[in-house]
Design a protein around this motif. Structure first.
Motif, PDB file in Angstrom:
ATOM      1  N   CYS A 139      32.014  63.447  58.966  1.00 31.73           N
ATOM      2  CA  CYS A 139      31.818  64.195  60.210  1.00 31.73           C
ATOM      3  C   CYS A 139      33.089  64.096  61.043  1.00 31.73           C
ATOM      4  CB  CYS A 139      30.633  63.623  60.985  1.00 31.73           C
ATOM      5  SG  CYS A 139      30.353  64.476  62.553  1.00 31.73           S
ATOM      6  N   LYS A 181      33.005  65.227  64.410  1.00 36.95           N
ATOM      7  CA  LYS A 181      32.623  65.526  65.798  1.00 36.95           C
ATOM      8  C   LYS A 181      32.921  64.358  66.750  1.00 36.95           C
ATOM      9  CE  LYS A 181      30.436  69.495  64.822  1.00 36.95           C
ATOM     10  NZ  LYS A 181      31.260  70.326  63.971  1.00 36.95           N
ATOM     11  N   PHE A 182      32.864  63.155  66.284  1.00 34.18           N
ATOM     12  CA  PHE A 182      33.193  61.971  67.099  1.00 34.18           C
ATOM     13  C   PHE A 182      32.391  61.899  68.398  1.00 34.18           C
ATOM     14  CE2 PHE A 182      36.940  62.100  64.346  1.00 34.18           C
ATOM     15  CZ  PHE A 182      37.025  60.762  63.977  1.00 34.18           C
ATOM     16  N   CYS A 183      31.096  62.050  68.333  1.00 32.89           N
ATOM     17  CA  CYS A 183      30.270  61.794  69.514  1.00 32.89           C
ATOM     18  C   CYS A 183      30.494  60.334  69.936  1.00 32.89           C
ATOM     19  CB  CYS A 183      28.801  62.051  69.198  1.00 32.89           C
ATOM     20  SG  CYS A 183      28.528  63.750  68.658  1.00 32.89           S
ATOM     21  N   PHE A 204      28.847  57.831  70.917  1.00 36.26           N
ATOM     22  CA  PHE A 204      27.966  56.717  70.535  1.00 36.26           C
ATOM     23  C   PHE A 204      27.920  56.479  69.029  1.00 36.26           C
ATOM     24  CE2 PHE A 204      25.577  60.675  70.931  1.00 36.26           C
ATOM     25  CZ  PHE A 204      25.055  60.799  69.659  1.00 36.26           C
ATOM     26  N   CYS A 205      28.573  57.346  68.247  1.00 40.50           N
ATOM     27  CA  CYS A 205      28.222  57.426  66.822  1.00 40.50           C
ATOM     28  C   CYS A 205      29.296  56.837  65.911  1.00 40.50           C
ATOM     29  CB  CYS A 205      27.974  58.885  66.450  1.00 40.50           C
ATOM     30  SG  CYS A 205      27.434  59.069  64.749  1.00 40.50           S
ATOM     31  N   VAL A 238      29.211  57.246  62.606  1.00 41.55           N
ATOM     32  CA  VAL A 238      29.250  57.981  61.331  1.00 41.55           C
ATOM     33  C   VAL A 238      30.653  58.486  60.953  1.00 41.55           C
ATOM     34  CG1 VAL A 238      28.464  60.114  60.192  1.00 41.55           C
ATOM     35  CG2 VAL A 238      26.811  58.574  61.237  1.00 41.55           C
ATOM     36  N   PRO A 239      31.412  59.099  61.880  1.00 42.73           N
ATOM     37  CA  PRO A 239      32.749  59.571  61.462  1.00 42.73           C
ATOM     38  C   PRO A 239      33.641  58.438  60.977  1.00 42.73           C
ATOM     39  CG  PRO A 239      32.110  60.574  63.551  1.00 42.73           C
ATOM     40  CD  PRO A 239      31.106  59.484  63.274  1.00 42.73           C
ATOM     41  N   GLN A 246      25.975  65.489  57.286  1.00 43.32           N
ATOM     42  CA  GLN A 246      25.829  64.895  58.620  1.00 43.32           C
ATOM     43  C   GLN A 246      25.709  65.996  59.671  1.00 43.32           C
ATOM     44  OE1 GLN A 246      27.093  62.162  56.690  1.00 43.32           O
ATOM     45  NE2 GLN A 246      25.369  61.065  57.549  1.00 43.32           N
ATOM     46  N   THR A 247      26.480  67.062  59.511  1.00 38.94           N
ATOM     47  CA  THR A 247      26.305  68.280  60.321  1.00 38.94           C
ATOM     48  C   THR A 247      26.308  69.436  59.321  1.00 38.94           C
ATOM     49  OG1 THR A 247      28.694  68.347  60.662  1.00 38.94           O
ATOM     50  CG2 THR A 247      27.386  67.379  62.421  1.00 38.94           C
ATOM     51  N   TYR A 257      24.094  70.677  63.881  1.00 42.96           N
ATOM     52  CA  TYR A 257      24.798  70.449  65.142  1.00 42.96           C
ATOM     53  C   TYR A 257      24.551  71.683  66.025  1.00 42.96           C
ATOM     54  CZ  TYR A 257      28.656  69.496  68.316  1.00 42.96           C
ATOM     55  OH  TYR A 257      29.420  69.251  69.434  1.00 42.96           O
ATOM     56  N   ARG A 284      29.171  65.200  73.424  1.00 39.79           N
ATOM     57  CA  ARG A 284      28.440  66.008  72.445  1.00 39.79           C
ATOM     58  C   ARG A 284      29.014  67.414  72.297  1.00 39.79           C
ATOM     59  NH1 ARG A 284      25.390  64.980  68.265  1.00 39.79           N
ATOM     60  NH2 ARG A 284      23.788  66.534  68.720  1.00 39.79           N
ATOM     61  N   GLY A 312      22.518  62.401  59.328  1.00 46.52           N
ATOM     62  CA  GLY A 312      23.183  62.734  60.575  1.00 46.52           C
ATOM     63  C   GLY A 312      22.378  62.254  61.760  1.00 46.52           C
ATOM     64  N   VAL A 313      22.985  62.292  62.897  1.00 41.44           N
ATOM     65  CA  VAL A 313      22.290  61.843  64.098  1.00 41.44           C
ATOM     66  C   VAL A 313      22.622  62.747  65.257  1.00 41.44           C
ATOM     67  CG1 VAL A 313      21.775  59.419  63.737  1.00 41.44           C
ATOM     68  CG2 VAL A 313      24.122  60.105  64.172  1.00 41.44           C
TER      69      VAL A 313
HETATM   70  S1  SF4 Z   1      26.073  62.233  66.253  1.00 38.81           S
HETATM   71 FE1  SF4 Z   1      26.124  63.652  64.483  1.00 38.81          FE
HETATM   72  S2  SF4 Z   1      27.677  65.155  65.089  1.00 38.81           S
HETATM   73 FE2  SF4 Z   1      27.992  63.364  66.430  1.00 38.81          FE
HETATM   74  S3  SF4 Z   1      29.512  62.108  65.373  1.00 38.81           S
HETATM   75 FE3  SF4 Z   1      27.499  61.370  64.720  1.00 38.81          FE
HETATM   76  S4  SF4 Z   1      27.045  62.466  62.792  1.00 38.81           S
HETATM   77 FE4  SF4 Z   1      28.723  63.555  63.835  1.00 38.81          FE
END
Ligand code: SF4
Length: 491
Positions: A168, A170-172, A174-175, A177-178, A212-213, A250, A289, A490-491
């Motif tokens: 991913c 997007k680099f939200c 809180f996340c 995942v990236p 993830q997206t 997303y 977001r 994904g989240v």
């Molecule tokens: S919340 Fe979803 S869109 Fe945002 S960084 Fe995490 S996986 Fe990517």
């Protein structure tokens, strides 16, 4: 023959990764163990999205230590997101772990296991961090892991996850995942089509595309860019496939062409998981977001207009950094008015390495987070119940998935006539429970809905059971060590 026990936490990505790791080791002569106690290798496929998921794994590692002391040859492995995030820390906290492998290095598991068996000692393979190297270098270090599937390893023979992309961008705030899944990298449409076609030839009737997206899918080829709508059109043409789902979406990439594809392609389920995460523009900004709540509602209005019967679901985080009572109220208001079929609701959990962890204090007390979590759950339950009650008196086609949770927990064995309480899902992903012969598992069956609760519908098999579409060579079996995902990808 060596035996493997694998426990999986987290999202569909992890469930699929575990399936593929097990399949790869089976090709090397391994088999699944019936219990952890009889296993020669115990693997944990981990999740880092919340602290709680990591705590569970460290507790499990503490328990397996006793077994390792009794049997030094037991191979203990930590795979997935926590392996990438914590890397050497896993062995610092649990030195009895033999194998640490990030999600971008899973293709190496058979080789690493063989090395441990040959006496090479503990093995660590992870991908690059997302800082300090070029995007290409980092992307190359997160290798796609999509080897040939082993039909015997899917949770059910008639359903399968198919990966459209990894990572991913997007680099939200809180996340994590990236950081643990790496840059977004798509798979070629023809590769996905070939995998889906093979799965259908093996008896699969429903595929769920995961990314993830997933709706950010983009594959450029010969001057043409393929988006998720193009991929859905391609897969809709696969003969023998009945249903196509896709998660997680997303909000900003829920484009008109995608909504039109869901509307027009008969096999695509009218189920859209589009996490809003919060109802307040200020909080969405702090979360990075990338959209306002007005833009989210505009997207939702387009979905409702084109797909009036679609089920839309969401994720929410309560107690994010600095969340005031008034800001939380906006999330409550959103849940009360948006008509989500259901929502996955989580208390904010600070994740090292993320922008929120580095820059924003985790200042909402835990008891306030808990109270807001509960209030949102209750609001969603009311909305879900109202949505489900509208189905009472209708006839719905469901894909029968297996024993209901009640009968599975009770260990119910179907009676002489093979009848048990079964569960299935409608085209809009609503869970339906009903009594029926177990031979219907894996089939599309019409159910008359007789009652509804917040989280499921109940019904009876409609007249004309003979119309149930048969699935050739249904194999109902369970592979206990693989679990169902606890959250969408994904989240
Ligand atoms: S919340 Fe979803 S869109 Fe945002 S960084 Fe995490 S996986 Fe990517």
């Amino acid at each position: 023959m060596k035996r493997l026990w694998i426990e999986t936490v987290g999202c569909q990505m992890n469930v699929l990764d575990s399936e593929l790791v097990v399949a790869a080791l089976r090709r090397e002569g391994w088999a699944l163990a019936g219990t952890q106690a009889e296993a020669d290798a115990v693997f944990y496929n981990t999740c880092s999205v919340r602290q709680h998921a990591e705590d569970k794994i460290y507790s499990a590692l503490g328990r397996v230590r006793l077994e390792k002391e009794k049997r030094p040859d037991l191979i203990v492995g930590v795979l997935g997101c926590m392996a990438q995030k914590d890397q050497a820390l896993v062995r610092a906290r649990a030195p009895w772990v033999d194998l640490v492998v990030g999600p971008g290095q899973l293709h190496q598991v058979p080789r690493l296991v063989a090395a441990i068996q040959a006496g090479a000692g503990p093995q660590l393979e992870v991908s690059f961090d997302r800082k300090g190297k070029s995007r290409d270098e980092i992307a190359r270090s997160f290798e796609s892991y999509d080897p040939d599937r082993d039909p015997g390893m899917r949770p059910t023979p008639f359903q399968a996850f198919v990966r459209t992309q990894t990572g991913c961008d997007k680099f939200c705030a809180f996340c994590v995942v990236p950081h643990v899944r790496g840059p977004e990298q798509a798979r070629a449409p023809e590769t996905i089509l070939a995998e889906a076609t093979k799965l259908v030839a093996e008896g699969c009737r429903e595929i769920t595309l995961i990314g993830q997206t997933v709706n950010s899918y983009r594959w450029a080829d010969g001057g043409r860019t393929h988006r998720l709508a193009d991929l859905l059109a391609l897969l809709d043409g696969v003969a023998g496939l009945d249903r196509i789902k896709f998660v997680t979406n997303y909000p900003r990439d829920m484009t008109p062409d995608l909504i039109a594809a869901v509307r027009d392609l008969p096999k695509v389920c009218h189920y859209l998981h589009v996490p809003a995460q919060h109802g307040s523009d200020d909080v969405l900004l702090r979360m990075k977001r990338g959209y306002t709540i007005g833009e989210y509602m505009e997207m939702l209005a387009r979905v409702r207009e084109e797909l009036p019967h679609a089920a839309v679901t969401s994720d929410f985080i309560v107690g994010f950094c600095g969340e005031t009572d008034a800001e939380f109220q906006t999330t409550l208001d959103l849940v009360r008015t948006a008509g989500f079929k259901n929502s996955f609701i989580f208390k904010y959990s600070p994740r090292p390495g993320t922008k929120a962890f580095d820059r924003l204090p985790d200042d909402v007390p835990d008891d306030v987070k808990k109270a807001r979590n509960q209030a949102l759950l209750e609001a969603q339950a009311e909305v879900s119940l109202a949505g489900n009650l509208a189905f009472v008196g209708t006839r719905q086609q469901v894909l029968v998935e297996g024993l209901s949770t009640r009968d599975e927990k009770k260990g119910v064995q179907p009676g002489p006539d093979g009848v048990a309480q079964l569960t299935g899902r409608t085209m809009c992903d609503r869970i339906v429970v009903f009594d029926a012969p177990v031979r219907l598992v894996g089939r599309l069956v019409d159910i008359d809905i007789t009652s509804a609760g917040a989280w499921s519908l109940a019904g009876i098999v409609a007249d004309g059971l003979a119309d149930a579409v048969p699935l050739d060579a249904v194999r109902v079996h369970s592979i206990a060590p693989l679990t169902k995902p606890s959250t969408p990808a994904g989240v």
